[in-house]
Design a protein around this motif. Structure first.
Motif, PDB file in Angstrom:
ATOM      1  N   TYR A   1       0.819  -1.136  -0.051  1.00 32.26           N
ATOM      2  CA  TYR A   1       0.124   0.014  -0.035  1.00 32.26           C
ATOM      3  C   TYR A   1       0.753   1.206   0.050  1.00 32.26           C
ATOM      4  N   GLY A   2       0.775   2.138  -0.944  1.00 32.95           N
ATOM      5  CA  GLY A   2       1.560   3.422  -0.861  1.00 32.95           C
ATOM      6  C   GLY A   2       1.522   4.007  -2.130  1.00 32.95           C
ATOM      7  N   GLY A   3       2.148   5.016  -2.241  1.00 30.89           N
ATOM      8  CA  GLY A   3       2.316   5.981  -3.562  1.00 30.89           C
ATOM      9  C   GLY A   3       2.896   5.269  -4.579  1.00 30.89           C
ATOM     10  N   LEU A   4       2.574   5.589  -5.782  1.00 30.03           N
ATOM     11  CA  LEU A   4       2.974   5.059  -7.011  1.00 30.03           C
ATOM     12  C   LEU A   4       4.511   4.843  -7.233  1.00 30.03           C
ATOM     13  N   LYS A   5       5.206   5.930  -6.882  1.00 28.47           N
ATOM     14  CA  LYS A   5       6.781   5.764  -7.034  1.00 28.47           C
ATOM     15  C   LYS A   5       7.418   4.823  -6.204  1.00 28.47           C
ATOM     16  N   GLU A   6       6.936   4.795  -4.712  1.00 30.29           N
ATOM     17  CA  GLU A   6       7.491   3.878  -3.988  1.00 30.29           C
ATOM     18  C   GLU A   6       7.091   2.409  -4.225  1.00 30.29           C
ATOM     19  N   THR A   7       6.018   2.068  -4.528  1.00 23.24           N
ATOM     20  CA  THR A   7       5.566   0.811  -4.779  1.00 23.24           C
ATOM     21  C   THR A   7       5.593   0.055  -6.073  1.00 23.24           C
ATOM     22  N   LEU A   8       5.877   0.888  -7.291  1.00 23.17           N
ATOM     23  CA  LEU A   8       5.915   0.133  -8.439  1.00 23.17           C
ATOM     24  C   LEU A   8       7.096  -0.499  -8.653  1.00 23.17           C
ATOM     25  N   PRO A   9       8.336  -0.116  -8.184  1.00 21.42           N
ATOM     26  CA  PRO A   9       9.483  -0.848  -8.470  1.00 21.42           C
ATOM     27  C   PRO A   9       9.419  -2.312  -7.972  1.00 21.42           C
ATOM     28  N   ALA A  10       8.706  -2.255  -6.725  1.00 25.75           N
ATOM     29  CA  ALA A  10       8.633  -3.718  -5.985  1.00 25.75           C
ATOM     30  C   ALA A  10       7.710  -4.605  -6.687  1.00 25.75           C
TER      31      ALA A  10
ATOM     32  N   GLY B   1      -0.198  15.610 -12.752  1.00 20.36           N
ATOM     33  CA  GLY B   1       0.108  16.378 -11.452  1.00 20.36           C
ATOM     34  C   GLY B   1      -0.930  15.620 -10.233  1.00 20.36           C
ATOM     35  N   VAL B   2      -1.554  14.531 -10.480  1.00 17.95           N
ATOM     36  CA  VAL B   2      -2.480  13.983  -9.292  1.00 17.95           C
ATOM     37  C   VAL B   2      -1.872  12.788  -8.577  1.00 17.95           C
ATOM     38  N   SER B   3      -0.710  12.438  -8.852  1.00 14.97           N
ATOM     39  CA  SER B   3      -0.190  11.269  -8.340  1.00 14.97           C
ATOM     40  C   SER B   3      -0.190  11.230  -6.677  1.00 14.97           C
ATOM     41  N   GLY B   4      -0.242  12.562  -6.339  1.00 18.54           N
ATOM     42  CA  GLY B   4      -0.052  12.662  -4.629  1.00 18.54           C
ATOM     43  C   GLY B   4      -1.279  12.182  -4.229  1.00 18.54           C
ATOM     44  N   HIS B   5      -2.493  11.742  -4.962  1.00 16.42           N
ATOM     45  CA  HIS B   5      -3.676  11.319  -4.390  1.00 16.42           C
ATOM     46  C   HIS B   5      -3.986   9.761  -4.714  1.00 16.42           C
ATOM     47  N   VAL B   6      -2.827   9.208  -5.590  1.00 18.63           N
ATOM     48  CA  VAL B   6      -3.112   7.920  -5.930  1.00 18.63           C
ATOM     49  C   VAL B   6      -2.251   6.911  -5.222  1.00 18.63           C
ATOM     50  N   ASN B   7      -2.798   5.871  -4.744  1.00 20.71           N
ATOM     51  CA  ASN B   7      -1.943   4.716  -4.232  1.00 20.71           C
ATOM     52  C   ASN B   7      -2.439   3.569  -5.073  1.00 20.71           C
ATOM     53  N   LEU B   8      -1.128   2.706  -5.009  1.00 22.12           N
ATOM     54  CA  LEU B   8      -1.528   1.307  -5.433  1.00 22.12           C
ATOM     55  C   LEU B   8      -2.026   0.305  -4.230  1.00 22.12           C
ATOM     56  N   ASP B   9      -2.895  -0.304  -4.561  1.00 23.71           N
ATOM     57  CA  ASP B   9      -3.491  -1.168  -3.727  1.00 23.71           C
ATOM     58  C   ASP B   9      -4.169  -2.388  -3.975  1.00 23.71           C
ATOM     59  N   PHE B  10      -3.543  -3.618  -4.034  1.00 23.65           N
ATOM     60  CA  PHE B  10      -3.987  -4.726  -4.823  1.00 23.65           C
ATOM     61  C   PHE B  10      -5.184  -5.340  -3.845  1.00 23.65           C
TER      62      PHE B  10
END
Lengths: 209, 363
Positions: B197-206, B234-243
């Motif tokens: 769970y978290g922001g796109l930049k932090e989670t995508l590489p994993a 400019g909306v990625s601050g509101h978007v998280n990855l969550d499977f």
């Protein structure tokens, strides 16, 4: 829910006290909670935690509806009712099992509809549906053990901890359905908006257990 | 206007500006239509009645199915539609049907990255109309589907695993995998995916590291391209990855998403790519869309009303009705709420009390 506090719903009773010990040991203590026995809400402004004592079967309701961010609840209750929550950790306390029990040495007649006395009708129904067994559920609210003794039911589906109550009433476990322990659950939306603090809390608890 | 109406109004304007046209539909459908597509519906319960010709009809529990049924649905000519409709269904645990106000949109046709981005941005802006502190969680069904395929389990066991993923229940997920002899590597990947769970930049590489096989690679490529676009917008601050967002795999494929507002204890927006449903209904098109559950706004951010009215205006027999009306007009034009009465009511809370005297409201 929207404030900076972490709201924790604890089940009244021994399990809740054990769960509180865990929270206290990882730095989420609220000393006042040990003093009073009538108050239901306790806060500690220093570490931003707020505890509620609620009826064990209601913990998940408070969490699902967001009145509490996290809560501690037995797997039996989660399985029986089904809630739209995150189940984050198995706390490994309050261990027991959901089991089918009946009068020692007896075996229910497989040709007859099985009469099942239980506080957990959904669990019982699901279990016997899997086995394609026709059953008649008798929903009771306590002292389930009496039902087979009086011949009202063939078996009971209930929580077995040490088995003492069963033994003293001349009953025995026939089958085990699933093991039970206390779980840390979280509201789905709180987990998103308070992700940092909740995750930090989970990690600390996970280290302890 | 109350909050629901304001948001609804804003959403309609937003959708129309982006070329979506309003879709009007009848209040009911033949029951068989829903029965055939039951697993698409979020609730098993459908409110039915017998029509005049003896056919079993249903009050619509869902809007998307009706839209897809009535759309031309062909590649090459995209259709953009929006709706705001009441649907009838029982929420989980409810013992009675509810009328639920829904608004949303569907994009049916060729779905390229722009189309997906447009729908996601509109979802974000719809949430922003409710509260600026919103979160939009996105997931991709392809990743989970790829891993589930790898487990080699049957549908019933897959469902069990999906439930655990949905609950972020990593301990039970591991236990279920171990019990079914799922390869430890697959089990760990599933557990990892559920826990993310978290922001796109932090989670995508994993997430990248988990990808094995064509299906997952493709899903990852789609997801990362979309994330790049969201960042550029400019909306990625509101978007998280969550499977842990899991929808029925028979209908949904590709990107799925859910929206949340701080202060509303359950998801208020839900959407995703549902090509499979469109194809199942015999249309030659792909589709993506979302719905907002406006009924959840009822208790959100409503200020507690301290007073029922600002001014209680007392008039008597001697006062001219036209003069009272003129004073009411003057006060309401000034932004106050006014209640003109002959005698003071017992249960009305008011801020100040005025009395008509010589054709004027006075203290």
């Amino acid at each position: 829910m929207t404030d900076g506090w972490i709201n924790i719903a604890l089940p009244k009773g021994r399990l809740g006290e054990k769960a509180y010990d865990i929270f206290e040991s990882i730095g989420y203590g609220c000393p006042e909670i040990r003093e009073s026995s009538r108050k239901l809400i306790f806060e500690n402004a220093e570490n931003g935690v707020r505890y509620f004592w609620v009826k064990p079967s209601d913990v998940a309701v408070y969490v699902e509806r967001g009145a509490a961010d996290v809560g501690v609840v037995g797997k039996d209750i989660l399985e029986e009712k089904g809630f739209d929550i995150y189940e984050l950790l198995d706390l490994g306390i309050g261990k027991c099992r959901m089991a089918v029990a009946g009068i020692k040495g007896s075996r229910p007649d497989p040709e007859l509809t099985l009469r099942v006395a239980t506080k957990f009708p959904n669990i019982a129904r699901r279990y016997y549906r899997q086995k394609s067994r026709e059953i008649d559920i008798i929903k009771l609210h306590g002292s389930i053990e009496i039902a087979p003794i009086l011949g009202m039911s063939d078996v009971i589906v209930d929580i077995v901890e040490t088995g003492t109550t069963l033994r003293e009433n001349d009953l025995e476990v026939f089958e085990e359905i699933f093991p039970i322990s206390a779980r840390l659950i979280a509201n789905r939306v709180s987990y998103k908006f308070k992700n940092g603090p909740l995750r930090a809390m989970c990690e600390k608890i996970a280290e302890r257990i | 206007m109350n909050r629901e109406e304001q948001v609804l109004f804003g959403m309609r304007e937003l959708f129309e500006r982006h070329g979506y046209r309003r879709f009007e539909m009848s209040k009911f459908e033949e029951y068989d239509f829903y029965a055939e597509n039951r697993s698409f519906l979020s609730s098993e319960n459908i409110l039915t009645y017998t029509g005049l010709d003896g056919k079993l009809l249903a009050l619509k529990p869902d809007v998307t199915l009706s839209i897809v049924k009535n759309t031309k649905g062909c590649y090459g000519s995209p259709e953009r539609v929006y709706y705001n409709e009441n649907v009838y269904r029982a929420r989980k645990g409810d013992k009675e049907y509810r009328e639920i106000m829904q608004a949303g949109l569907e994009y049916i046709g060729d779905i390229d990255t722009y189309a997906t981005l447009e729908v996601l941005l509109l979802a974000g802006r719809s949430l922003e109309l409710i509260d600026s502190g919103y979160i939009l969680d996105i997931s991709h069904m392809g990743l989970l589907a790829g891993l589930l395929e790898e487990t080699g389990l049957g549908p019933a066991k897959q469902k069990e695993i999906l439930t655990a993923v949905r609950e972020k229940n990593v301990h039970e997920l591991r236990a279920a995998c171990a019990e079914q002899d799922v390869a430890p590597e697959t089990a760990e990947s599933l557990a990892f995916l559920a826990g993310i769970y978290g922001g796109l930049k932090e989670t995508l590489p994993a997430v990248r590291k988990l990808c094995r096989g064509g299906r997952m690679e493709k899903a990852y490529e789609e997801l990362s391209e979309l994330c790049r676009c969201l960042e550029e917008c400019g909306v990625s601050g509101h978007v998280n990855l969550d499977f842990s967002i899991v929808n029925d795999m028979d209908y949904y494929n590709g990107i799925i998403f859910q929206g949340f507002i701080n202060g509303i204890p359950s998801g208020i927006l839900s959407g995703g790519r549902y090509d499979n449903l469109v194809h199942k209904l015999g249309k030659q098109a792909d589709a993506i869309g979302f719905a907002v559950y406006l009924d959840l706004l009822e208790r959100f951010a409503t200020e507690k009303k301290e007073f029922d009215t600002d001014v209680l205006l007392i008039y008597g027999d001697g006062d001219s009705p036209a003069a009272v009306a003129a004073e009411v007009r003057r006060l309401t034009d000034g932004g106050e709420r006014v209640m003109a009465v002959r005698t003071e009511p017992r249960d009305v809370r008011f801020r100040r009390r005025l009395t008509m005297k010589d054709g004027e409201a006075r203290k």
